[in-house]
Write a protein that holds these residues in place. Structure first.
Motif, PDB file in Angstrom:
ATOM      1  N   VAL A 200       0.854  -1.187   0.000  1.00 44.51           N
ATOM      2  CA  VAL A 200       0.000   0.000   0.000  1.00 44.51           C
ATOM      3  C   VAL A 200       0.889   1.236   0.000  1.00 44.51           C
ATOM      4  CG1 VAL A 200      -1.658   1.334   1.360  1.00 44.51           C
ATOM      5  CG2 VAL A 200      -1.927  -1.135   1.149  1.00 44.51           C
ATOM      6  N   THR A 201       0.668   2.121  -0.966  1.00 43.78           N
ATOM      7  CA  THR A 201       1.498   3.327  -1.063  1.00 43.78           C
ATOM      8  C   THR A 201       0.842   4.531  -0.401  1.00 43.78           C
ATOM      9  OG1 THR A 201       0.557   3.766  -3.259  1.00 43.78           O
ATOM     10  CG2 THR A 201       2.630   2.537  -3.174  1.00 43.78           C
ATOM     11  N   SER A 202      -0.474   4.455  -0.162  1.00 45.05           N
ATOM     12  CA  SER A 202      -1.169   5.539   0.538  1.00 45.05           C
ATOM     13  C   SER A 202      -2.372   4.937   1.265  1.00 45.05           C
ATOM     14  CB  SER A 202      -1.629   6.615  -0.454  1.00 45.05           C
ATOM     15  OG  SER A 202      -2.234   7.701   0.231  1.00 45.05           O
ATOM     16  N   PRO A 203      -2.437   5.059   2.607  1.00 44.81           N
ATOM     17  CA  PRO A 203      -3.515   4.440   3.364  1.00 44.81           C
ATOM     18  C   PRO A 203      -4.767   5.318   3.433  1.00 44.81           C
ATOM     19  CG  PRO A 203      -1.972   5.431   4.871  1.00 44.81           C
ATOM     20  CD  PRO A 203      -1.427   5.672   3.486  1.00 44.81           C
ATOM     21  N   PHE A 204      -5.776   4.833   4.105  1.00 43.72           N
ATOM     22  CA  PHE A 204      -7.027   5.550   4.352  1.00 43.72           C
ATOM     23  C   PHE A 204      -6.769   6.664   5.382  1.00 43.72           C
ATOM     24  CE2 PHE A 204     -10.963   5.984   6.844  1.00 43.72           C
ATOM     25  CZ  PHE A 204     -11.938   6.095   5.856  1.00 43.72           C
ATOM     26  N   GLY A 205      -7.364   7.836   5.180  1.00 42.57           N
ATOM     27  CA  GLY A 205      -7.231   8.925   6.156  1.00 42.57           C
ATOM     28  C   GLY A 205      -6.752  10.221   5.536  1.00 42.57           C
ATOM     29  N   MET A 206      -6.480  11.218   6.387  1.00 42.73           N
ATOM     30  CA  MET A 206      -6.014  12.522   5.915  1.00 42.73           C
ATOM     31  C   MET A 206      -4.602  12.415   5.342  1.00 42.73           C
ATOM     32  SD  MET A 206      -8.552  14.520   6.314  1.00 42.73           S
ATOM     33  CE  MET A 206      -7.738  16.072   5.915  1.00 42.73           C
ATOM     34  N   ARG A 207      -4.374  13.140   4.251  1.00 45.49           N
ATOM     35  CA  ARG A 207      -3.048  13.152   3.619  1.00 45.49           C
ATOM     36  C   ARG A 207      -2.890  14.429   2.816  1.00 45.49           C
ATOM     37  NH1 ARG A 207      -3.382   9.246  -1.796  1.00 45.49           N
ATOM     38  NH2 ARG A 207      -5.016  10.456  -2.846  1.00 45.49           N
ATOM     39  N   ASN A 208      -1.661  14.689   2.374  1.00 49.60           N
ATOM     40  CA  ASN A 208      -1.413  15.790   1.451  1.00 49.60           C
ATOM     41  C   ASN A 208      -1.925  15.380   0.077  1.00 49.60           C
ATOM     42  OD1 ASN A 208      -0.100  17.398   3.374  1.00 49.60           O
ATOM     43  ND2 ASN A 208       1.875  16.436   2.952  1.00 49.60           N
ATOM     44  N   ASP A 209      -2.693  16.232  -0.530  1.00 46.09           N
ATOM     45  CA  ASP A 209      -3.260  15.952  -1.852  1.00 46.09           C
ATOM     46  C   ASP A 209      -2.102  15.741  -2.845  1.00 46.09           C
ATOM     47  OD1 ASP A 209      -4.460  15.948  -4.330  1.00 46.09           O
ATOM     48  OD2 ASP A 209      -5.832  17.593  -3.881  1.00 46.09           O
ATOM     49  N   PRO A 210      -2.013  14.560  -3.483  1.00 44.28           N
ATOM     50  CA  PRO A 210      -0.899  14.313  -4.416  1.00 44.28           C
ATOM     51  C   PRO A 210      -0.903  15.250  -5.610  1.00 44.28           C
ATOM     52  CG  PRO A 210      -2.554  12.570  -4.547  1.00 44.28           C
ATOM     53  CD  PRO A 210      -2.891  13.397  -3.353  1.00 44.28           C
ATOM     54  N   MET A 211      -2.081  15.829  -5.947  1.00 48.26           N
ATOM     55  CA  MET A 211      -2.153  16.768  -7.064  1.00 48.26           C
ATOM     56  C   MET A 211      -1.807  18.180  -6.621  1.00 48.26           C
ATOM     57  SD  MET A 211      -3.024  14.320  -8.931  1.00 48.26           S
ATOM     58  CE  MET A 211      -3.053  15.173 -10.478  1.00 48.26           C
ATOM     59  N   ASN A 212      -1.911  18.446  -5.297  1.00 42.05           N
ATOM     60  CA  ASN A 212      -1.603  19.761  -4.733  1.00 42.05           C
ATOM     61  C   ASN A 212      -1.086  19.547  -3.310  1.00 42.05           C
ATOM     62  OD1 ASN A 212      -1.390  22.389  -3.920  1.00 42.05           O
ATOM     63  ND2 ASN A 212      -3.536  22.916  -4.267  1.00 42.05           N
ATOM     64  N   PRO A 213       0.203  19.279  -3.137  1.00 42.68           N
ATOM     65  CA  PRO A 213       0.769  18.906  -1.841  1.00 42.68           C
ATOM     66  C   PRO A 213       0.533  19.910  -0.715  1.00 42.68           C
ATOM     67  CG  PRO A 213       2.335  18.502  -3.606  1.00 42.68           C
ATOM     68  CD  PRO A 213       1.212  19.272  -4.207  1.00 42.68           C
ATOM     69  N   ASN A 214       0.180  21.137  -1.035  1.00 44.78           N
ATOM     70  CA  ASN A 214      -0.054  22.158  -0.004  1.00 44.78           C
ATOM     71  C   ASN A 214      -1.448  22.067   0.615  1.00 44.78           C
ATOM     72  OD1 ASN A 214       2.513  23.353  -0.368  1.00 44.78           O
ATOM     73  ND2 ASN A 214       1.754  24.429  -2.192  1.00 44.78           N
ATOM     74  N   VAL A 215      -2.275  21.167   0.073  1.00 40.03           N
ATOM     75  CA  VAL A 215      -3.657  21.036   0.545  1.00 40.03           C
ATOM     76  C   VAL A 215      -3.855  19.670   1.189  1.00 40.03           C
ATOM     77  CG1 VAL A 215      -6.083  20.959  -0.171  1.00 40.03           C
ATOM     78  CG2 VAL A 215      -4.503  22.592  -1.242  1.00 40.03           C
ATOM     79  N   LYS A 216      -4.501  19.644   2.352  1.00 43.35           N
ATOM     80  CA  LYS A 216      -4.846  18.392   3.016  1.00 43.35           C
ATOM     81  C   LYS A 216      -6.171  17.880   2.464  1.00 43.35           C
ATOM     82  CE  LYS A 216      -1.677  17.711   6.315  1.00 43.35           C
ATOM     83  NZ  LYS A 216      -0.942  16.433   6.492  1.00 43.35           N
ATOM     84  N   GLN A 217      -6.302  16.589   2.337  1.00 42.16           N
ATOM     85  CA  GLN A 217      -7.535  15.992   1.847  1.00 42.16           C
ATOM     86  C   GLN A 217      -7.789  14.658   2.556  1.00 42.16           C
ATOM     87  OE1 GLN A 217      -6.151  12.855  -1.429  1.00 42.16           O
ATOM     88  NE2 GLN A 217      -7.685  14.296  -2.038  1.00 42.16           N
ATOM     89  N   MET A 218      -9.038  14.217   2.543  1.00 45.02           N
ATOM     90  CA  MET A 218      -9.397  12.919   3.086  1.00 45.02           C
ATOM     91  C   MET A 218      -9.271  11.879   1.977  1.00 45.02           C
ATOM     92  SD  MET A 218     -10.337  11.089   5.609  1.00 45.02           S
ATOM     93  CE  MET A 218     -11.002   9.455   5.901  1.00 45.02           C
TER      94      MET A 218
END
Length: 528
Positions: A200-218
């Motif tokens: 798994v390269t990215s789990p479930f939960g809050m993370r930095n948006d891969p398309m816009n790293p400055n924005v947090k997303q669920m």
């Protein structure tokens, strides 16, 4: 009595039976048994009745086949465990019969042992270039051809032909679970076919948006490393409730399958970014059935992977997104699936299991170092990274690569979790950032291309990418393996090797620029 003769007396009838059933020379089967099992004395044959070194595939394990762990070409590989020696002989015949690589052998006469042994070597049954001659020596030294003649005469006298249906098994150990097909009856499956773990390269939960790293997303699912893998239904009696063949949306081509529970609730599993889809809305699917193939479609993806998400729908219709790790924990326990779901070295399903497995290793427990985790990703066929292993040169490259990564991480002052993430990224991208060793450079990294290391550098005045020379590789390996010097000295030495390569390139570039400039001046003079 010699070990070979003792083995032949015990198992000659097993080999003759297989010849009647499949047309494989009894002499060849016996010779392979002697060679692969050390005349029945090997650990695999003693502990698991495995006389032919056949490895346990994911289909074998998922269909309930037992296995034992043994170090062969690589550490801790899984090998089939049989109830009896007879089952091992039967599975060996099925392995040859059902594998396309060996199809041409079954056009040979059942008593053509030289043709069969040569064909086995050409098809790659063993890595030895002398496999055919070794088997032929065993056959001829022990007169194993006589068993071929006995079966040929017997079949002719009885008017029988070679074939499974005409010649049922007579020996003990007729197990019904010996199946090689990819299609088995089972109730649960993971979304990708793996035998040890899913990465798994990215789990479930809050993370930095891969398309816009400055924005947090669920992140409402998990991202699984994939490489044109078959995407599978996870339970029996699933209903395809959504199919999207458009590549314009964020999730690209996608499929959603719904599974009902006895209490009236439902689970909806969605698979996104597929390259193609094999099912239609309204279709019923069973566990392990192919839904499509992983890909990189959609507007919200930075590379190929499978986005797998799960919605829980209660009996009153209330919907909520759930951690797919919890769902996978449930079906793995129901289906007896001993597969780990690893994110940065930790099994993310363990926290949801009623009782955690007792055989967790250091990686699953999160006690491993980034270097160990990176080696596991590069060397395991189950990681989805796709690094070929087995070649000693490749393994040396991997060792150098992972050691360099560990050395670079030590001066990054990252947390343990960040280090594990960097190790994951380095393995997936096959690239190590060494700029921390040469802070005056804009960029400096070593990447693996076709299992070869390439140096990529931009120091502001020279920019290039080239394969490391054998001399440079030797110097780097010697430095990394020198336990008499400190890590700081190792970093300075590696920096010096890279700097030397850059200087050489810069001198060459300046020389070529000078030659070109001189040619241009001469051309100008001639024109005048």
């Amino acid at each position: 009595m010699s070990k070979n003769k003792d083995y032949i007396e015990k198992y000659a009838e097993y080999a003759m039976e297989q010849m009647r059933r499949y047309g494989i020379p009894a002499s060849v089967t016996l010779a392979q048994g002697i060679c692969e099992s050390a005349s029945g004395q090997s650990e695999l044959s003693r502990k698991g009745n495995n006389h032919f070194g056949i490895k346990a595939t994911s289909s074998w394990i998922q269909s309930g086949g037992k296995y034992l762990v043994y170090t062969d070409d690589r550490p801790n590989e899984k090998f089939c465990h049989y109830t009896s020696v007879g089952d091992s002989y039967e599975h060996h015949s099925q392995f040859l019969k059902e594998n396309k690589r060996y199809a041409s052998l079954f056009t040979l006469s059942p008593d053509d042992y030289k043709g069969w042994t040569t064909g086995l070597q050409k098809a790659g049954y063993a890595s030895s270039g002398k496999y055919a001659s070794t088997l032929q020596s065993i056959i001829e030294a022990n007169d194993l051809q006589k068993y071929d003649r006995m079966v040929m005469l017997e079949m002719q006298a009885q008017g029988k032909s070679f074939g499974v249906s005409a010649n049922p098994r007579q020996n003990e150990g007729q197990a019904s679970n010996i199946v090689l097909s990819d299609v088995e009856e089972r109730h649960y499956s993971y979304p990708l076919k793996r035998s040890e773990f899913m990465l798994v390269t990215s789990p479930f939960g809050m993370r930095n948006d891969p398309m816009n790293p400055n924005v947090k997303q669920m992140h409402k699912g998990i991202d699984i490393q994939a490489n044109h893998d078959k995407v599978l239904a996870t339970e029996d009696k699933g209903k395809v409730v959504m199919v999207n063949n458009s590549t314009d949306g964020g999730g690209g081509r996608s499929v959603t399958v719904e599974y009902s529970r006895q209490d009236g609730s439902k689970y909806q599993c969605s698979y996104m970014h597929l390259s193609c889809i094999d099912v239609k809305v309204g279709e019923e699917v069973n566990a392990g059935q192919k839904l499509g193939v992983s890909g990189n479609t959609g507007t919200r993806t930075t590379g190929e992977h499978l986005h797998f998400s799960v919605k829980s729908i209660s009996s009153d219709g209330t919907k909520r997104d759930v951690d797919p790790a919890a769902y996978l924990a449930e079906i793995s326990q129901k289906g007896g699936i001993s597969l780990q779901t690893l994110y940065n070295g930790k099994d993310i399903t363990a926290q949801y299991k009623v009782q955690n497995p007792s055989d967790c290793n250091a990686l699953a427990e999160g006690n491993a170092q980034p270097e160990d985790w990176m080696k596991k990703l590069l060397s395991s066929e189950d990681s989805g990274v796709g690094m070929s292993v087995g070649d000693p040169v490749v393994e040396l490259m991997m060792t150098m690569f992972t050691s360099l990564m560990a050395l670079a991480l030590q001066i990054d002052n990252k947390s343990e979790e960040e280090k594990m993430q960097k190790a994951t990224d380095a393995a997936i991208n096959k690239s190590i950032d060494l700029t921390s060793l040469l802070p005056s450079y804009k960029t400096c990294s070593i990447i693996l291309q076709d299992n070869k290391p390439f140096l990529q550098v931009d120091n502001g005045s020279v920019k290039f990418s080239r394969e490391l020379t054998n001399a440079e590789i030797t110097k780097i390996r010697q430095t990394l393996g020198n336990n008499t010097i400190s890590d700081d000295e190792k970093r300075r030495s590696i920096a010096s090797i890279i700097t030397s390569a850059v200087v050489t390139r810069q001198v060459s570039q300046n020389y070529n620029n000078g030659i070109e400039a001189q040619a241009e001046r001469q051309e100008t003079i001639q024109i005048r």
